[in-house]
Design a protein around this motif. Structure first.
Motif, PDB file in Angstrom:
ATOM      1  N   TRP A   7      22.359  60.772 -35.102  1.00 50.81           N
ATOM      2  CA  TRP A   7      23.798  61.036 -35.163  1.00 50.81           C
ATOM      3  C   TRP A   7      24.591  60.039 -34.317  1.00 50.81           C
ATOM      4  CZ3 TRP A   7      20.610  65.431 -34.029  1.00 50.81           C
ATOM      5  CH2 TRP A   7      20.270  66.151 -35.179  1.00 50.81           C
ATOM      6  N   VAL A  58      27.691  66.014 -40.794  1.00 47.68           N
ATOM      7  CA  VAL A  58      28.569  64.945 -40.286  1.00 47.68           C
ATOM      8  C   VAL A  58      28.584  63.724 -41.209  1.00 47.68           C
ATOM      9  CG1 VAL A  58      28.378  65.679 -37.886  1.00 47.68           C
ATOM     10  CG2 VAL A  58      26.771  63.994 -38.783  1.00 47.68           C
ATOM     11  N   ARG A  63      31.327  60.284 -35.967  1.00 44.09           N
ATOM     12  CA  ARG A  63      30.379  60.987 -35.106  1.00 44.09           C
ATOM     13  C   ARG A  63      30.847  60.919 -33.649  1.00 44.09           C
ATOM     14  NH1 ARG A  63      27.664  58.686 -39.238  1.00 44.09           N
ATOM     15  NH2 ARG A  63      26.981  56.836 -38.140  1.00 44.09           N
ATOM     16  N   LEU A  68      30.643  66.240 -33.441  1.00 46.24           N
ATOM     17  CA  LEU A  68      29.229  66.611 -33.350  1.00 46.24           C
ATOM     18  C   LEU A  68      29.049  68.031 -32.831  1.00 46.24           C
ATOM     19  CD1 LEU A  68      27.712  63.277 -32.031  1.00 46.24           C
ATOM     20  CD2 LEU A  68      27.363  64.289 -34.287  1.00 46.24           C
TER      21      LEU A  68
END
Length: 124
Positions: A7, A58, A63, A68
């Motif tokens: 992520w 996402v 991000r 998040l």
């Protein structure tokens, strides 16, 4: 903790989608193997499905820490609640059933976050 990097790494959209596809394919295969070895449906030791679902949550969003955090909380809510068709998808056989319900939970979280960002400008 290594999965957190998925992520945070600054992937291009194509790279992120490619990584997501790889996680889904490997997740389905690995989940099916683990279920066969342990003789249980969706045992708790399988977490790659959570990684795939969170990646979906996402997929189309920046991000940032706020995104998040909200994506994680919403994803977990939908993963536990399993609104239609996630609950039904979990009943699918093998690794497919293990992963697909989490992908659906990720889609629910993504849609809700995209709506919140469009309507209210949050999370940032």
């Amino acid at each position: 903790m290594a999965a957190v990097g998925l992520w945070l790494i600054p992937f291009s959209q194509f790279g992120y989608c490619s990584a997501l596809a790889a996680v889904v394919v490997v997740g389905i295969w690995a989940s099916q193997r683990v279920e066969a070895v342990l003789g249980r449906k969706d045992p708790g030791v399988i977490v790659i499905d959570e990684v795939a679902g969170m990646m979906v949550a996402v997929l189309l969003l920046p991000r940032t820490p706020g995104v998040l955090l909200c994506a994680f909380l919403l994803f977990r809510l939908f993963d536990i609640w399993k609104p239609f068709p996630a609950g039904e998808a979990q009943a699918l056989r093998g690794g497919f059933g293990v992963v697909v319900d989490d992908l659906i939970a990720g889609v629910y979280a993504l849609v809700l976050l995209m709506g919140a960002r469009m309507l209210f400008g949050v999370p940032r």
